[in-house]
Write a protein that holds these residues in place. Structure first.
Motif, PDB file in Angstrom:
ATOM      1  N   THR A 158       0.840  -1.191   0.000  1.00  0.00           N
ATOM      2  CA  THR A 158       0.000   0.000   0.000  1.00  0.00           C
ATOM      3  C   THR A 158       0.882   1.249   0.000  1.00  0.00           C
ATOM      4  O   THR A 158       2.076   1.186   0.286  1.00  0.00           O
ATOM      5  CB  THR A 158      -0.913   0.042   1.242  1.00  0.00           C
ATOM      6  N   GLY A 159       0.255   2.369  -0.323  1.00  0.00           N
ATOM      7  CA  GLY A 159       0.905   3.674  -0.203  1.00  0.00           C
ATOM      8  C   GLY A 159       2.207   3.785  -0.961  1.00  0.00           C
ATOM      9  O   GLY A 159       2.340   3.304  -2.086  1.00  0.00           O
ATOM     10  N   THR A 160       3.163   4.439  -0.320  1.00  0.00           N
ATOM     11  CA  THR A 160       4.466   4.713  -0.933  1.00  0.00           C
ATOM     12  C   THR A 160       5.189   3.436  -1.319  1.00  0.00           C
ATOM     13  O   THR A 160       5.813   3.376  -2.386  1.00  0.00           O
ATOM     14  CB  THR A 160       5.337   5.558   0.027  1.00  0.00           C
ATOM     15  N   ASP A 161       5.112   2.406  -0.482  1.00  0.00           N
ATOM     16  CA  ASP A 161       5.777   1.140  -0.821  1.00  0.00           C
ATOM     17  C   ASP A 161       5.286   0.625  -2.169  1.00  0.00           C
ATOM     18  O   ASP A 161       6.081   0.217  -3.014  1.00  0.00           O
ATOM     19  CB  ASP A 161       5.519   0.076   0.245  1.00  0.00           C
ATOM     20  N   LYS A 162       3.977   0.643  -2.366  1.00  0.00           N
ATOM     21  CA  LYS A 162       3.401   0.148  -3.620  1.00  0.00           C
ATOM     22  C   LYS A 162       3.853   1.004  -4.796  1.00  0.00           C
ATOM     23  O   LYS A 162       4.253   0.479  -5.837  1.00  0.00           O
ATOM     24  CB  LYS A 162       1.880   0.124  -3.530  1.00  0.00           C
ATOM     25  N   GLU A 163       3.821   2.317  -4.630  1.00  0.00           N
ATOM     26  CA  GLU A 163       4.258   3.225  -5.707  1.00  0.00           C
ATOM     27  C   GLU A 163       5.716   2.974  -6.075  1.00  0.00           C
ATOM     28  O   GLU A 163       6.067   2.912  -7.258  1.00  0.00           O
ATOM     29  CB  GLU A 163       4.083   4.678  -5.278  1.00  0.00           C
ATOM     30  N   LEU A 164       6.565   2.847  -5.073  1.00  0.00           N
ATOM     31  CA  LEU A 164       7.990   2.617  -5.322  1.00  0.00           C
ATOM     32  C   LEU A 164       8.226   1.276  -6.013  1.00  0.00           C
ATOM     33  O   LEU A 164       9.005   1.184  -6.969  1.00  0.00           O
ATOM     34  CB  LEU A 164       8.776   2.687  -4.017  1.00  0.00           C
ATOM     35  N   ALA A 165       7.562   0.229  -5.525  1.00  0.00           N
ATOM     36  CA  ALA A 165       7.729  -1.104  -6.111  1.00  0.00           C
ATOM     37  C   ALA A 165       7.220  -1.132  -7.552  1.00  0.00           C
ATOM     38  O   ALA A 165       7.843  -1.753  -8.425  1.00  0.00           O
ATOM     39  CB  ALA A 165       7.008  -2.149  -5.263  1.00  0.00           C
ATOM     40  N   GLU A 166       6.094  -0.470  -7.819  1.00  0.00           N
ATOM     41  CA  GLU A 166       5.568  -0.407  -9.186  1.00  0.00           C
ATOM     42  C   GLU A 166       6.539   0.330 -10.105  1.00  0.00           C
ATOM     43  O   GLU A 166       6.764  -0.092 -11.252  1.00  0.00           O
ATOM     44  CB  GLU A 166       4.202   0.279  -9.202  1.00  0.00           C
ATOM     45  N   THR A 167       7.113   1.408  -9.615  1.00  0.00           N
ATOM     46  CA  THR A 167       8.070   2.173 -10.421  1.00  0.00           C
ATOM     47  C   THR A 167       9.311   1.341 -10.712  1.00  0.00           C
ATOM     48  O   THR A 167       9.767   1.272 -11.860  1.00  0.00           O
ATOM     49  CB  THR A 167       8.452   3.486  -9.710  1.00  0.00           C
ATOM     50  N   LEU A 168       9.856   0.690  -9.683  1.00  0.00           N
ATOM     51  CA  LEU A 168      11.023  -0.168  -9.898  1.00  0.00           C
ATOM     52  C   LEU A 168      10.693  -1.253 -10.910  1.00  0.00           C
ATOM     53  O   LEU A 168      11.465  -1.496 -11.841  1.00  0.00           O
ATOM     54  CB  LEU A 168      11.503  -0.787  -8.580  1.00  0.00           C
ATOM     55  N   HIS A 169       9.551  -1.901 -10.747  1.00  0.00           N
ATOM     56  CA  HIS A 169       9.158  -2.979 -11.658  1.00  0.00           C
ATOM     57  C   HIS A 169       9.117  -2.469 -13.099  1.00  0.00           C
ATOM     58  O   HIS A 169       9.670  -3.107 -14.009  1.00  0.00           O
ATOM     59  CB  HIS A 169       7.795  -3.545 -11.245  1.00  0.00           C
ATOM     60  N   ALA A 170       8.485  -1.329 -13.306  1.00  0.00           N
ATOM     61  CA  ALA A 170       8.380  -0.760 -14.658  1.00  0.00           C
ATOM     62  C   ALA A 170       9.755  -0.433 -15.236  1.00  0.00           C
ATOM     63  O   ALA A 170      10.021  -0.718 -16.414  1.00  0.00           O
ATOM     64  CB  ALA A 170       7.497   0.482 -14.627  1.00  0.00           C
ATOM     65  N   LEU A 171      10.632   0.133 -14.418  1.00  0.00           N
ATOM     66  CA  LEU A 171      11.974   0.480 -14.897  1.00  0.00           C
ATOM     67  C   LEU A 171      12.795  -0.758 -15.232  1.00  0.00           C
ATOM     68  O   LEU A 171      13.509  -0.786 -16.242  1.00  0.00           O
ATOM     69  CB  LEU A 171      12.697   1.354 -13.870  1.00  0.00           C
ATOM     70  N   VAL A 172      12.694  -1.779 -14.396  1.00  0.00           N
ATOM     71  CA  VAL A 172      13.423  -3.028 -14.658  1.00  0.00           C
ATOM     72  C   VAL A 172      12.928  -3.645 -15.959  1.00  0.00           C
ATOM     73  O   VAL A 172      13.723  -4.056 -16.812  1.00  0.00           O
ATOM     74  CB  VAL A 172      13.274  -4.019 -13.486  1.00  0.00           C
ATOM     75  N   LYS A 173      11.613  -3.711 -16.136  1.00  0.00           N
ATOM     76  CA  LYS A 173      11.046  -4.329 -17.339  1.00  0.00           C
ATOM     77  C   LYS A 173      11.416  -3.541 -18.600  1.00  0.00           C
ATOM     78  O   LYS A 173      11.677  -4.126 -19.640  1.00  0.00           O
ATOM     79  CB  LYS A 173       9.526  -4.450 -17.225  1.00  0.00           C
ATOM     80  N   LYS A 174      11.430  -2.217 -18.500  1.00  0.00           N
ATOM     81  CA  LYS A 174      11.700  -1.380 -19.668  1.00  0.00           C
ATOM     82  C   LYS A 174      13.182  -1.358 -20.052  1.00  0.00           C
ATOM     83  O   LYS A 174      13.520  -1.312 -21.230  1.00  0.00           O
ATOM     84  CB  LYS A 174      11.226   0.042 -19.408  1.00  0.00           C
ATOM     85  N   HIS A 175      14.071  -1.406 -19.060  1.00  0.00           N
ATOM     86  CA  HIS A 175      15.485  -1.139 -19.325  1.00  0.00           C
ATOM     87  C   HIS A 175      16.423  -2.338 -19.169  1.00  0.00           C
ATOM     88  O   HIS A 175      17.627  -2.194 -19.391  1.00  0.00           O
ATOM     89  CB  HIS A 175      15.969   0.000 -18.428  1.00  0.00           C
ATOM     90  N   THR A 176      15.892  -3.487 -18.755  1.00  0.00           N
ATOM     91  CA  THR A 176      16.756  -4.666 -18.586  1.00  0.00           C
ATOM     92  C   THR A 176      16.037  -5.911 -19.098  1.00  0.00           C
ATOM     93  O   THR A 176      14.848  -5.873 -19.398  1.00  0.00           O
ATOM     94  CB  THR A 176      17.149  -4.908 -17.106  1.00  0.00           C
ATOM     95  N   SER A 177      16.749  -6.994 -19.121  1.00  0.00           N
ATOM     96  CA  SER A 177      16.159  -8.288 -19.483  1.00  0.00           C
ATOM     97  C   SER A 177      15.970  -9.164 -18.244  1.00  0.00           C
ATOM     98  O   SER A 177      15.754 -10.370 -18.361  1.00  0.00           O
ATOM     99  CB  SER A 177      17.051  -8.999 -20.505  1.00  0.00           C
ATOM    100  N   LEU A 178      16.058  -8.568 -17.069  1.00  0.00           N
ATOM    101  CA  LEU A 178      15.915  -9.331 -15.829  1.00  0.00           C
ATOM    102  C   LEU A 178      14.500  -9.891 -15.698  1.00  0.00           C
ATOM    103  O   LEU A 178      13.529  -9.257 -16.112  1.00  0.00           O
ATOM    104  CB  LEU A 178      16.231  -8.447 -14.618  1.00  0.00           C
ATOM    105  N   GLY A 179      14.402 -11.061 -15.104  1.00  0.00           N
ATOM    106  CA  GLY A 179      13.112 -11.700 -14.871  1.00  0.00           C
ATOM    107  C   GLY A 179      12.599 -11.396 -13.479  1.00  0.00           C
ATOM    108  O   GLY A 179      13.362 -11.351 -12.517  1.00  0.00           O
TER     109      GLY A 179
END
Length: 136
Positions: A41-62
């Protein structure tokens, strides 16, 4: 010195065992990662969603979970970067951390985890630089 584990630490260990079992039976590891983010929830969720999007967009990590938290692995299945929510351990900041398989070495001394309370545009740019270096 207290040698007993907190209930949060025990839960993380149980999560790690469940993750290992799920991986053996071919579970959808990215779905588990997204579910873990969805439970935040809250900031944790926002931060995790942002990290997830950046990882998916800029790396090939699973994506997968690691001790119940979102994590991202290389082709060998080794965790390269992970997210730890502030709420899980009742601390004032979330953590984005890099494991030894991340190529972040800078001489004899470099950071391997970062406290994070917000990911502004400049922070995201720096994080993308780190992610790209980590997988180089």
């Amino acid at each position: 010195m207290n040698t007993t584990f907190s209930k949060e630490e025990k839960a993380a260990m149980r999560a790690a065992v469940a993750e290992a079992k799920a991986a053996k039976i071919g579970a959808d590891l990215e779905a588990a990662c997204l579910a873990a983010i969805g439970e935040m929830t809250g900031t944790d969720k926002e931060l995790a969603e942002t990290l997830h999007a950046l990882v998916k967009k800029h790396t090939s990590l699973g994506a997968k979970t690691w001790y119940g938290m979102p994590a991202y692995t290389n082709a060998d299945g080794k965790v390269v970067v992970f997210f730890q929510s502030a709420a899980k351990f009742k601390v004032r900041y979330a953590t984005i951390g890099f494991q030894p398989d991340a190529n972040l070495d800078e001489g004899n001394f470099w950071p391997s985890s970062f406290a994070v309370t917000k990911l502004a545009a400049a922070d995201q740019k720096r994080l993308v630089e780190l992610l790209k270096k980590a997988v180089s």
